[in-house]
Design a protein around this motif. Structure first.
Motif, PDB file in Angstrom:
ATOM      1  N   UNK A   1       0.824  -1.216   0.000  1.00  0.00           N
ATOM      2  CA  UNK A   1       0.000   0.000   0.000  1.00  0.00           C
ATOM      3  C   UNK A   1       0.858   1.266   0.000  1.00  0.00           C
ATOM      4  N   UNK A   2       1.812   1.365  -0.911  1.00  0.00           N
ATOM      5  CA  UNK A   2       2.722   2.523  -0.877  1.00  0.00           C
ATOM      6  C   UNK A   2       2.008   3.857  -1.083  1.00  0.00           C
ATOM      7  N   UNK A   3       1.058   3.897  -2.018  1.00  0.00           N
ATOM      8  CA  UNK A   3       0.359   5.151  -2.301  1.00  0.00           C
ATOM      9  C   UNK A   3      -0.531   5.555  -1.126  1.00  0.00           C
ATOM     10  N   UNK A   4      -1.184   4.581  -0.520  1.00  0.00           N
ATOM     11  CA  UNK A   4      -2.040   4.860   0.629  1.00  0.00           C
ATOM     12  C   UNK A   4      -1.207   5.429   1.779  1.00  0.00           C
ATOM     13  N   UNK A   5      -0.020   4.879   1.990  1.00  0.00           N
ATOM     14  CA  UNK A   5       0.862   5.361   3.046  1.00  0.00           C
ATOM     15  C   UNK A   5       1.308   6.794   2.760  1.00  0.00           C
ATOM     16  N   UNK A   6       1.644   7.086   1.518  1.00  0.00           N
ATOM     17  CA  UNK A   6       2.052   8.443   1.142  1.00  0.00           C
ATOM     18  C   UNK A   6       0.905   9.424   1.392  1.00  0.00           C
ATOM     19  N   UNK A   7      -0.308   9.030   1.028  1.00  0.00           N
ATOM     20  CA  UNK A   7      -1.468   9.905   1.250  1.00  0.00           C
ATOM     21  C   UNK A   7      -1.704  10.143   2.740  1.00  0.00           C
ATOM     22  N   UNK A   8      -1.530   9.090   3.544  1.00  0.00           N
ATOM     23  CA  UNK A   8      -1.684   9.238   4.991  1.00  0.00           C
ATOM     24  C   UNK A   8      -0.651  10.232   5.530  1.00  0.00           C
ATOM     25  N   UNK A   9       0.600  10.089   5.112  1.00  0.00           N
ATOM     26  CA  UNK A   9       1.649  10.980   5.578  1.00  0.00           C
ATOM     27  C   UNK A   9       1.390  12.419   5.145  1.00  0.00           C
ATOM     28  N   UNK A  10       0.925  12.597   3.919  1.00  0.00           N
ATOM     29  CA  UNK A  10       0.671  13.950   3.425  1.00  0.00           C
ATOM     30  C   UNK A  10      -0.401  14.641   4.264  1.00  0.00           C
ATOM     31  N   UNK A  11      -1.478  13.927   4.557  1.00  0.00           N
ATOM     32  CA  UNK A  11      -2.548  14.503   5.379  1.00  0.00           C
ATOM     33  C   UNK A  11      -2.082  14.751   6.804  1.00  0.00           C
ATOM     34  N   UNK A  12      -1.310  13.820   7.345  1.00  0.00           N
ATOM     35  CA  UNK A  12      -0.814  13.950   8.723  1.00  0.00           C
ATOM     36  C   UNK A  12       0.124  15.142   8.858  1.00  0.00           C
ATOM     37  N   UNK A  13       1.029  15.300   7.907  1.00  0.00           N
ATOM     38  CA  UNK A  13       1.971  16.418   7.940  1.00  0.00           C
ATOM     39  C   UNK A  13       1.218  17.744   7.878  1.00  0.00           C
ATOM     40  N   UNK A  14       0.187  17.797   7.064  1.00  0.00           N
ATOM     41  CA  UNK A  14      -0.628  19.011   6.976  1.00  0.00           C
ATOM     42  C   UNK A  14      -1.295  19.298   8.324  1.00  0.00           C
ATOM     43  N   UNK A  15      -1.780  18.255   8.967  1.00  0.00           N
ATOM     44  CA  UNK A  15      -2.392  18.422  10.282  1.00  0.00           C
ATOM     45  C   UNK A  15      -1.393  18.894  11.317  1.00  0.00           C
ATOM     46  N   UNK A  16      -0.188  18.330  11.289  1.00  0.00           N
ATOM     47  CA  UNK A  16       0.854  18.727  12.237  1.00  0.00           C
ATOM     48  C   UNK A  16       1.318  20.155  11.979  1.00  0.00           C
ATOM     49  N   UNK A  17       1.411  20.546  10.734  1.00  0.00           N
ATOM     50  CA  UNK A  17       1.802  21.925  10.418  1.00  0.00           C
ATOM     51  C   UNK A  17       0.797  22.916  10.995  1.00  0.00           C
ATOM     52  N   UNK A  18      -0.474  22.611  10.823  1.00  0.00           N
ATOM     53  CA  UNK A  18      -1.512  23.503  11.344  1.00  0.00           C
ATOM     54  C   UNK A  18      -1.526  23.490  12.873  1.00  0.00           C
ATOM     55  N   UNK A  19      -1.350  22.315  13.464  1.00  0.00           N
ATOM     56  CA  UNK A  19      -1.357  22.205  14.925  1.00  0.00           C
ATOM     57  C   UNK A  19      -0.200  22.971  15.541  1.00  0.00           C
ATOM     58  N   UNK A  20       0.994  22.849  14.944  1.00  0.00           N
ATOM     59  CA  UNK A  20       2.171  23.535  15.473  1.00  0.00           C
ATOM     60  C   UNK A  20       2.056  25.046  15.311  1.00  0.00           C
TER      61      UNK A  20
ATOM     62  N   UNK B   1      13.045  25.336  17.476  1.00  0.00           N
ATOM     63  CA  UNK B   1      13.516  26.625  16.990  1.00  0.00           C
ATOM     64  C   UNK B   1      14.469  26.436  15.815  1.00  0.00           C
ATOM     65  N   UNK B   2      14.172  27.119  14.705  1.00  0.00           N
ATOM     66  CA  UNK B   2      15.005  27.033  13.515  1.00  0.00           C
ATOM     67  C   UNK B   2      14.657  25.899  12.573  1.00  0.00           C
ATOM     68  N   UNK B   3      13.680  25.059  12.951  1.00  0.00           N
ATOM     69  CA  UNK B   3      13.300  23.908  12.122  1.00  0.00           C
ATOM     70  C   UNK B   3      12.209  24.326  11.134  1.00  0.00           C
ATOM     71  N   UNK B   4      12.329  23.887   9.905  1.00  0.00           N
ATOM     72  CA  UNK B   4      11.378  24.226   8.846  1.00  0.00           C
ATOM     73  C   UNK B   4      10.111  23.371   8.981  1.00  0.00           C
ATOM     74  N   UNK B   5       8.935  23.988   9.195  1.00  0.00           N
ATOM     75  CA  UNK B   5       7.693  23.212   9.314  1.00  0.00           C
ATOM     76  C   UNK B   5       7.405  22.331   8.096  1.00  0.00           C
ATOM     77  N   UNK B   6       7.963  22.691   6.959  1.00  0.00           N
ATOM     78  CA  UNK B   6       7.770  21.879   5.750  1.00  0.00           C
ATOM     79  C   UNK B   6       8.460  20.532   5.875  1.00  0.00           C
ATOM     80  N   UNK B   7       9.380  20.409   6.872  1.00  0.00           N
ATOM     81  CA  UNK B   7      10.135  19.166   7.053  1.00  0.00           C
ATOM     82  C   UNK B   7       9.602  18.326   8.212  1.00  0.00           C
ATOM     83  N   UNK B   8       8.397  18.632   8.687  1.00  0.00           N
ATOM     84  CA  UNK B   8       7.805  17.819   9.752  1.00  0.00           C
ATOM     85  C   UNK B   8       7.781  16.358   9.313  1.00  0.00           C
ATOM     86  N   UNK B   9       8.283  15.486  10.183  1.00  0.00           N
ATOM     87  CA  UNK B   9       8.370  14.064   9.850  1.00  0.00           C
ATOM     88  C   UNK B   9       9.726  13.639   9.344  1.00  0.00           C
TER      89      UNK B   9
END
Length: 348
Positions: free
Chosen positions: A243-262, A298-306
């Protein structure tokens, strides 16, 4: 002649219908399949948490609340953890597809031959502290000699072991390690001299009890050079391969959620509180603010969450081996730790 013309006309009509309906046109590996979009059917994914619902996991709750998983064609179920639930077992046995655990714990099961792979590192820093009252006279780790020190054990004690050795203290003779509960009452009542605490939870309980930062002395494992990585995302290796594509989609949504939460931890804390009112709203918000500092230091790029820092992974493995959590060196390879799904999820 008429018969051939009629046959050709039918063929043209069928071709047009196939194009309009998209039958057979979308491969199963694209971001959200055509079938999913047209039918509204979502792919079921189950996420196993390491502990009870709290802001420690706020990124997943935010992503679910905002519909980011649905946007990726996923119906996410979040399973709460607990003292009797081992995420590695849940994922390995297929009860859950994806899990949250500490890196050192995952390494332990990987060393036993379990086919589990880390696919994302959510916490970039350790949250583990050793806290004492300022009045105790413990101003440096060396001052722990002869003291009672609280630990949760069960895999949570290895940073303390490393801290003690780094300060030339023997854990079995220079001090007394005591089983600690999940409140901070033992420290508050003077039953122990120093206690384990997570930045986002137990330290906040001390402040909520009426103590101030100035009333406490804190040893931060990151500053002491003995930090071990904590919350990561992992999967059953065979499930990921299927399920490689499903895993990628899960990570993409999760990262978006973490970016907003942070970016907005107060709102994230409220979302978690609404999902499970096991602690006060104030405490969930406190937790959210502290967790944001671990996910986006501090100093970490939110785009690199994960992002998976190999050097930090190696330090965790080395400490886990040195202090007995592992009996042989951790294997750091594409089979045990991989960034390939994260890289696809974060690519533009």
């Amino acid at each position: 002649m008429k018969k051939r013309t009629l046959t050709s006309l039918v063929a043209v009509i069928i071709t047009v219908l196939l194009i309009v309906t998209g039958c057979g046109s979308a491969p199963a590996t694209q971001s959200v399949s055509t079938d999913t979009k047209s039918s509204g059917k979502l792919d079921k994914v189950t996420l196993q948490l390491k502990w009870l619902p709290q802001s420690q996991f706020m990124g997943y709750y935010v992503a679910k609340s905002k519909g980011y998983y649905k946007d990726e064609g996923i119906d996410l179920e979040i399973l709460p953890g607990g003292s009797d639930i081992i995420p590695e077992q849940q994922v390995y046995n297929g009860v859950a597809n994806i899990g949250v655990t500490w890196v050192s714990s995952l390494m332990k099961y990987q060393s036993q031959g379990w086919g589990l792979t880390e696919v994302g590192q959510i916490f970039q820093k350790s949250a583990m502290l050793l806290v004492s009252k300022a009045s105790s006279g413990i101003n440096t780790p060396a001052d722990l000699k002869g003291k009672k020190v609280g630990s949760w054990f069960g895999g949570n004690e290895y940073e303390i072991y490393a801290l003690l050795e780094a300060n030339k203290l023997k854990k079995d003779s220079d001090l007394k390690l005591v089983q600690q509960d999940y409140t901070m009452n033992q420290l508050l009542k003077g039953e122990i001299d120093a206690a384990s605490a997570m930045t986002y939870n137990e330290y906040g309980l001390l402040l909520e009890s009426g103590l101030k930062d100035s009333d406490l002395h804190v040893v931060n494992m990151n500053d002491a050079g003995v930090a071990m990585l904590e919350d990561c995302l992992f999967v059953n290796s065979s499930w990921a391969a299927k399920n490689p594509d499903l895993l990628v989609r899960f990570l993409r949504a999760s990262i978006k959620g973490w970016q907003e939460a942070a970016a907005n931890p107060e709102a994230a804390g409220k979302i978690v509180f609404d999902a499970d009112q096991s602690v006060s709203l104030e405490h969930q918000v406190y937790m959210a603010k502290e967790v944001a500092k671990l996910v986006v230091p501090k100093g970490f790029d939110p785009a690199k969450i994960g992002y998976i820092d190999t050097a930090a992974i190696k330090q965790t493995g080395d400490l886990a081996l040195k202090y007995g959590l592992l009996t042989k060196p951790a294997v750091i390879s594409e089979d045990t730790i991989t960034s390939k799904y994260w890289e696809k999820a974060t690519s533009k």
